[in-house]
Design a protein around this motif. Sequence first.
Motif, PDB file in Angstrom:
ATOM      1  N   GLU A  51       0.833  -1.205   0.000  1.00  0.00           N
ATOM      2  CA  GLU A  51       0.000   0.000   0.000  1.00  0.00           C
ATOM      3  C   GLU A  51       0.868   1.256   0.000  1.00  0.00           C
ATOM      4  N   ARG A 107       2.064   1.720  -3.496  1.00  0.00           N
ATOM      5  CA  ARG A 107       0.982   2.179  -4.368  1.00  0.00           C
ATOM      6  C   ARG A 107       0.757   3.673  -4.198  1.00  0.00           C
ATOM      7  N   LEU A 108       0.769   4.142  -2.947  1.00  0.00           N
ATOM      8  CA  LEU A 108       0.524   5.553  -2.694  1.00  0.00           C
ATOM      9  C   LEU A 108       1.706   6.426  -3.124  1.00  0.00           C
ATOM     10  N   TRP A 150       0.971   6.932  -6.585  1.00  0.00           N
ATOM     11  CA  TRP A 150      -0.194   7.810  -6.703  1.00  0.00           C
ATOM     12  C   TRP A 150       0.236   9.285  -6.671  1.00  0.00           C
ATOM     13  N   HIS A 177      -8.228  15.260  -4.629  1.00  0.00           N
ATOM     14  CA  HIS A 177      -7.193  14.467  -3.965  1.00  0.00           C
ATOM     15  C   HIS A 177      -7.293  14.589  -2.450  1.00  0.00           C
ATOM     16  N   ILE A 213      -7.547  11.625   0.360  1.00  0.00           N
ATOM     17  CA  ILE A 213      -6.686  11.531   1.541  1.00  0.00           C
ATOM     18  C   ILE A 213      -7.524  11.526   2.811  1.00  0.00           C
ATOM     19  N   LEU A 266      -9.015   8.135   3.457  1.00  0.00           N
ATOM     20  CA  LEU A 266      -8.042   7.177   3.991  1.00  0.00           C
ATOM     21  C   LEU A 266      -7.794   7.418   5.469  1.00  0.00           C
ATOM     22  N   LEU A 326      -1.450   6.994   6.280  1.00  0.00           N
ATOM     23  CA  LEU A 326      -2.008   6.784   4.951  1.00  0.00           C
ATOM     24  C   LEU A 326      -1.997   5.325   4.505  1.00  0.00           C
ATOM     25  N   ALA A 327      -0.922   4.603   4.795  1.00  0.00           N
ATOM     26  CA  ALA A 327      -0.821   3.223   4.314  1.00  0.00           C
ATOM     27  C   ALA A 327      -1.268   2.199   5.355  1.00  0.00           C
ATOM     28  N   ALA A 384       4.742   6.649   2.295  1.00  0.00           N
ATOM     29  CA  ALA A 384       3.531   7.189   1.685  1.00  0.00           C
ATOM     30  C   ALA A 384       3.152   8.522   2.322  1.00  0.00           C
ATOM     31  N   ALA A 423       3.068  12.205   0.372  1.00  0.00           N
ATOM     32  CA  ALA A 423       1.917  13.111   0.402  1.00  0.00           C
ATOM     33  C   ALA A 423       2.292  14.451   1.022  1.00  0.00           C
TER      34      ALA A 423
END
Length: 228
Positions: A96, A99-100, A103, A146, A150, A153, A160-161, A168, A172
Amino acid sequence: MSVERTLHHFPLDPASRQVRLALGEKRLPFVEVQVRYWEGPTEFLKLNPSGLPPVLIETKHQRTTVIAENRAILEHIEEQEPEPALLGREPGERAEARRLLQWFDRKFDNEVNGFLLHEKMEKRLLRLGAPDLSSLRRGRDALRQHMDYIEGLLNTRDWLAGRRMSLADFAAAAHLSVIDYFGDVPWKDFPATKTWYMKLKSRPAFRPILADRWPGLAPVAHYDDLDF
């Protein structure tokens, strides 16, 4: 034997800030070299043919390693200095976090920075004239989308993750911090995200980020305020 590190970066570059945050969180000392990358300096192009920061140079046992681009640098740091772990300790959280990272470095950068930072920062640096109002509106609209993501999440997770702070969060925060430098983040409409950002701003690794200034580009008044 200790490792000597030199980071070539631009203070208002989100990719560079991610690396600075990771180095700071792991308490790895480094020397900073600020790069005016838009001028295409020859010596910097030799380090990274893309011409983009950041670039980390490490010297150990008289052997020098050059690592270019933020993802390569972040993975390298994590491999060389695994503690504190910044990619998570469980497979799901590591996946995760990665992935972020993608992102923010691809989708957020394209949809938000490609408009807001281009109009407010890059045009100034490149002397391309005044910001285009329609592009600014488009960037701000994308930023709110966005921020909604956030916020969603963070309403269900500690970070975040997942349960632990990770790269991550640094990704951000690096992107949002540059947007916030110019005063475009609507914090009051996203309370969970604001609280999360306040926690990150309070970490020692974030202090150099809050001290960043660039001639001709002054930050908003609340930029370095921990209780904004």
